[in-house]
Write a protein that holds these residues in place. Structure first.
Motif, PDB file in Angstrom:
ATOM      1  N   SER A  16       0.833  -1.195   0.000  1.00 53.84           N
ATOM      2  CA  SER A  16       0.000   0.000   0.000  1.00 53.84           C
ATOM      3  C   SER A  16       0.870   1.248   0.000  1.00 53.84           C
ATOM      4  O   SER A  16       1.814   1.349   0.796  1.00 53.84           O
ATOM      5  CB  SER A  16      -0.880  -0.018   1.259  1.00 53.84           C
ATOM      6  OG  SER A  16      -1.239   1.278   1.669  1.00 53.84           O
ATOM      7  N   SER A  19       0.975   2.689   3.451  1.00 52.61           N
ATOM      8  CA  SER A  19       1.851   1.936   4.344  1.00 52.61           C
ATOM      9  C   SER A  19       3.316   2.235   4.066  1.00 52.61           C
ATOM     10  O   SER A  19       4.112   2.389   4.994  1.00 52.61           O
ATOM     11  CB  SER A  19       1.605   0.435   4.200  1.00 52.61           C
ATOM     12  OG  SER A  19       0.311   0.115   4.647  1.00 52.61           O
ATOM     13  N   SER A  49      -4.362   2.556  10.609  1.00 54.64           N
ATOM     14  CA  SER A  49      -4.425   1.818   9.343  1.00 54.64           C
ATOM     15  C   SER A  49      -5.679   0.951   9.231  1.00 54.64           C
ATOM     16  O   SER A  49      -6.160   0.711   8.125  1.00 54.64           O
ATOM     17  CB  SER A  49      -3.181   0.948   9.162  1.00 54.64           C
ATOM     18  OG  SER A  49      -3.237  -0.217   9.962  1.00 54.64           O
TER      19      SER A  49
END
Length: 73
Positions: A16, A19, A49
């Motif tokens: 991601s 991330s 998250s």
């Protein structure tokens, strides 16, 4: 160099963007933090998250056994 580029492509395709940005910020900031501060930030980022589109996509792509399509959100 070929292996480095292949690894970079793998990260770009499978991680991601949100991330990756969080991890990069943590790595850069870690030099100025003690362990407990770093751990506190990591735990807070992990909790955040769970509410993201990318988290839902990560779970869905794993369960559905397909490539991930992360939005960065």
């Amino acid at each position: 160099m070929r292996e480095v580029l292949a690894y970079a492509r793998q990260l770009a395709d499978t991680v991601s963007p949100r991330s990756m940005a969080v991890m990069k910020a943590q790595i850069w900031g870690a030099a100025y933090q003690d362990f407990n501060s770093s751990l506190e930030i990591a735990n807070a980022e992990m909790a955040k998250s769970f509410a993201t589109e990318d988290f839902r996509e990560g779970v869905a792509h794993f369960v559905e056994k397909r490539a991930a399509h992360f939005s960065g959100r």
